[in-house]
Design a protein around this motif. Structure first.
Motif, mmCIF file in Angstrom:
data_model
loop_
_atom_site.group_PDB
_atom_site.id
_atom_site.type_symbol
_atom_site.label_atom_id
_atom_site.label_comp_id
_atom_site.label_asym_id
_atom_site.label_seq_id
_atom_site.Cartn_x
_atom_site.Cartn_y
_atom_site.Cartn_z
ATOM 1 N N ARG A 7 0.806 -1.208 0.000
ATOM 2 C CA ARG A 7 0.000 0.000 0.000
ATOM 3 C C ARG A 7 0.846 1.268 0.000
ATOM 4 N NH1 ARG A 7 -3.870 -1.885 4.848
ATOM 5 N NH2 ARG A 7 -1.797 -2.591 5.507
ATOM 6 N N SER A 8 2.169 1.101 0.220
ATOM 7 C CA SER A 8 3.062 2.262 0.179
ATOM 8 C C SER A 8 3.508 2.580 -1.241
ATOM 9 C CB SER A 8 4.299 2.013 1.056
ATOM 10 O OG SER A 8 5.131 1.002 0.465
ATOM 11 N N LEU A 9 3.175 1.713 -2.192
ATOM 12 C CA LEU A 9 3.574 1.949 -3.576
ATOM 13 C C LEU A 9 2.778 3.112 -4.163
ATOM 14 C CD1 LEU A 9 3.689 -1.736 -4.883
ATOM 15 C CD2 LEU A 9 5.611 -0.322 -4.134
ATOM 16 N N ASP A 10 3.408 3.810 -5.085
ATOM 17 C CA ASP A 10 2.719 4.915 -5.745
ATOM 18 C C ASP A 10 2.663 4.667 -7.250
ATOM 19 O OD1 ASP A 10 5.312 5.415 -6.630
ATOM 20 O OD2 ASP A 10 5.637 7.076 -5.245
ATOM 21 N N PHE A 11 2.002 5.586 -7.973
ATOM 22 C CA PHE A 11 1.863 5.423 -9.412
ATOM 23 C C PHE A 11 3.211 5.497 -10.123
ATOM 24 C CE2 PHE A 11 -2.568 6.656 -8.481
ATOM 25 C CZ PHE A 11 -3.223 5.634 -9.156
ATOM 26 N N ALA A 12 4.154 6.232 -9.551
ATOM 27 C CA ALA A 12 5.474 6.347 -10.173
ATOM 28 C C ALA A 12 6.170 4.991 -10.206
ATOM 29 C CB ALA A 12 6.331 7.372 -9.435
ATOM 30 N N ALA A 13 6.005 4.203 -9.137
ATOM 31 C CA ALA A 13 6.612 2.866 -9.108
ATOM 32 C C ALA A 13 5.978 1.963 -10.148
ATOM 33 C CB ALA A 13 6.467 2.264 -7.715
ATOM 34 N N LEU A 14 4.660 2.057 -10.290
ATOM 35 C CA LEU A 14 3.973 1.239 -11.288
ATOM 36 C C LEU A 14 4.359 1.649 -12.708
ATOM 37 C CD1 LEU A 14 0.404 1.021 -9.711
ATOM 38 C CD2 LEU A 14 2.270 -0.645 -9.566
ATOM 39 N N ARG A 68 4.471 -13.788 -12.794
ATOM 40 C CA ARG A 68 3.897 -12.912 -11.762
ATOM 41 C C ARG A 68 3.919 -11.457 -12.233
ATOM 42 N NH1 ARG A 68 0.608 -11.340 -7.739
ATOM 43 N NH2 ARG A 68 1.643 -10.627 -5.845
ATOM 44 N N CYS A 69 5.000 -11.059 -12.866
ATOM 45 C CA CYS A 69 5.116 -9.694 -13.380
ATOM 46 C C CYS A 69 4.044 -9.410 -14.424
ATOM 47 C CB CYS A 69 6.510 -9.469 -13.963
ATOM 48 S SG CYS A 69 6.781 -7.809 -14.620
ATOM 49 N N GLU A 70 3.797 -10.366 -15.321
ATOM 50 C CA GLU A 70 2.791 -10.168 -16.359
ATOM 51 C C GLU A 70 1.414 -9.922 -15.734
ATOM 52 O OE1 GLU A 70 3.292 -9.657 -19.359
ATOM 53 O OE2 GLU A 70 4.995 -10.798 -20.118
ATOM 54 N N GLY A 71 1.110 -10.636 -14.665
ATOM 55 C CA GLY A 71 -0.160 -10.432 -13.980
ATOM 56 C C GLY A 71 -0.249 -9.056 -13.337
ATOM 57 N N LEU A 72 0.854 -8.623 -12.725
ATOM 58 C CA LEU A 72 0.875 -7.289 -12.104
ATOM 59 C C LEU A 72 0.727 -6.196 -13.151
ATOM 60 C CD1 LEU A 72 3.786 -7.818 -9.550
ATOM 61 C CD2 LEU A 72 1.342 -7.624 -9.023
ATOM 62 N N ILE A 73 1.377 -6.388 -14.301
ATOM 63 C CA ILE A 73 1.303 -5.392 -15.379
ATOM 64 C C ILE A 73 -0.139 -5.238 -15.854
ATOM 65 C CG2 ILE A 73 1.849 -5.038 -17.817
ATOM 66 C CD1 ILE A 73 4.060 -4.088 -16.047
ATOM 67 N N ALA A 74 -0.855 -6.345 -15.961
ATOM 68 C CA ALA A 74 -2.252 -6.288 -16.417
ATOM 69 C C ALA A 74 -3.089 -5.425 -15.481
ATOM 70 C CB ALA A 74 -2.822 -7.695 -16.519
ATOM 71 N N HIS A 75 -2.856 -5.552 -14.167
ATOM 72 C CA HIS A 75 -3.594 -4.735 -13.203
ATOM 73 C C HIS A 75 -3.086 -3.300 -13.205
ATOM 74 C CE1 HIS A 75 -5.903 -8.007 -11.459
ATOM 75 N NE2 HIS A 75 -4.803 -8.726 -11.322
ATOM 76 N N ALA A 76 -1.762 -3.128 -13.252
ATOM 77 C CA ALA A 76 -1.187 -1.782 -13.211
ATOM 78 C C ALA A 76 -1.603 -0.968 -14.419
ATOM 79 C CB ALA A 76 0.336 -1.872 -13.128
ATOM 80 N N GLN A 77 -1.688 -1.628 -15.583
ATOM 81 C CA GLN A 77 -2.056 -0.914 -16.801
ATOM 82 C C GLN A 77 -3.430 -0.269 -16.655
ATOM 83 O OE1 GLN A 77 -0.029 -0.830 -19.895
ATOM 84 N NE2 GLN A 77 -1.413 0.935 -19.979
ATOM 85 N N GLY A 78 -4.369 -1.005 -16.087
ATOM 86 C CA GLY A 78 -5.706 -0.454 -15.896
ATOM 87 C C GLY A 78 -5.699 0.749 -14.962
ATOM 88 N N MET A 79 -4.920 0.673 -13.884
ATOM 89 C CA MET A 79 -4.861 1.794 -12.943
ATOM 90 C C MET A 79 -4.205 3.017 -13.578
ATOM 91 S SD MET A 79 -4.053 0.067 -9.234
ATOM 92 C CE MET A 79 -2.756 -1.061 -9.755
ATOM 93 N N LEU A 80 -3.142 2.803 -14.329
ATOM 94 C CA LEU A 80 -2.449 3.918 -14.972
ATOM 95 C C LEU A 80 -3.309 4.548 -16.055
ATOM 96 C CD1 LEU A 80 1.109 2.337 -15.137
ATOM 97 C CD2 LEU A 80 0.425 4.284 -13.721
#
Length: 297
Positions: A7-14, A68-80
């Motif tokens: 929860r400490s991650l920000d959009f810049a990290a994504l 695992r990274c590919e799954g995170l990217i799929a979620h991060a892409q939607g948020m970005l």
């Protein structure tokens, strides 16, 4: 060392994660972000600790994402994408815009369309920065990866997630020296196939429509010369017995005194503008598309 709270991650990290995923390189991501490579390495290390996964492994000089990274990217892409939509203004002022727009296309479009498009954009948006990149055969992926705002070329997309609009119809013709024996008479299929052809194979990333017609008719083109691009084709054809099959409008633009003859395999196709559904409602992108359509009309 305590594990960082996700929860400490920000959009810049994504965004850093997405750039490394897209570019396959910490160094390239650092250049885009205008930071030191150590800053990218630190961010990826924090993400690795948060998610308990290496995220990237080095293979063949590239950072290859883990499952695992590919799954995170799929979620991060939607948020970005959502964040981009939130900060995108409802109106667009071209006269004062200092945005960068990126157009993905190939040689044909750079010769015939890009000069008119650039002039039209700069007439209304003199501070706009325009980036033209190669689309090759996977330009739609560049749209999805947000490496380009528009894709221009023979790439109309009908599937969900894309919009496209036709600019004009194109067909292939034969470019040859005016002294070539075939320059003064119509070409039938047998005569065409017997010529000494220059084949433009685009490094295997694209198959021209006329080649598909030749194969559908049960024939095989056996070229005398294979080239990766139409660049320099006119000079190769001049004062030779070689023939290049090229889109007719491009042939007319680069012919410089060469003869252009109809091909028995015209391979008719459309030149289109393609964009993603994500930017369809954006005022800035709508302005960009309308200027492109008007310039190419």
């Amino acid at each position: 060392m305590p594990v960082p709270d996700p929860r400490s991650l920000d959009f810049a990290a994504l965004e850093t994660l997405r750039l490394v995923h897209t570019l396959g390189s910490f160094t390239a991501a650092a250049e885009v972000l205008d930071v030191n490579q150590s800053a990218v390495s630190y961010t990826i290390a924090k993400l690795r600790s948060c998610f308990g996964d290496p995220l990237f492994v080095r293979e063949g000089g590239r950072q290859v994402p883990t499952e695992r990274c590919e799954g995170l990217i799929a979620h991060a892409q939607g948020m970005l994408d959502t964040l981009d939509d939130m900060v995108e203004p409802d109106t667009f002022d071209p006269a004062n815009s200092e945005h960068t727009v990126t157009l993905a296309c190939n040689f044909y479009e750079r010769i015939l369309l890009i000069p008119k498009i650039v002039a039209a954009l700069r007439a209304q948006a003199p501070r706009l920065r325009i980036n033209v990149i190669n689309s090759l055969g996977d330009g739609h992926l560049r749209l999805l990866r947000r490496e380009a705002d528009l894709l221009i070329g023979p790439f109309g997309r009908a599937e969900s997630g894309f919009h496209s609009r036709r600019l004009h119809e194109e067909r292939y013709a034969c470019l040859m020296d005016p002294g070539h024996p075939a320059a003064g008479k119509p070409l039938d299929e047998a005569a065409y196939l017997s010529l000494n052809h220059i084949l433009i194979d685009y490094n295997g990333t694209w198959k021209s429509a006329y080649l598909k017609e030749i194969e559908a008719a049960g024939h095989t083109l056996r070229p005398a010369i294979t080239a990766p691009s139409p660049a320099g084709i006119a000079r190769m054809v001049a004062a030779s017995d070689l023939v290049a099959t090229v889109p007719r409008r491009m042939g007319e633009a680069i012919s410089d005194g060469l003869a252009i003859r109809e091909s028995p395999f015209p391979g008719t196709f459309d030149i289109s503008v393609v964009w993603t559904a994500r930017v369809n409602a954006s005022a800035r992108h709508a302005w960009l598309r309308e200027r492109v359509f008007a310039a190419c009309r």
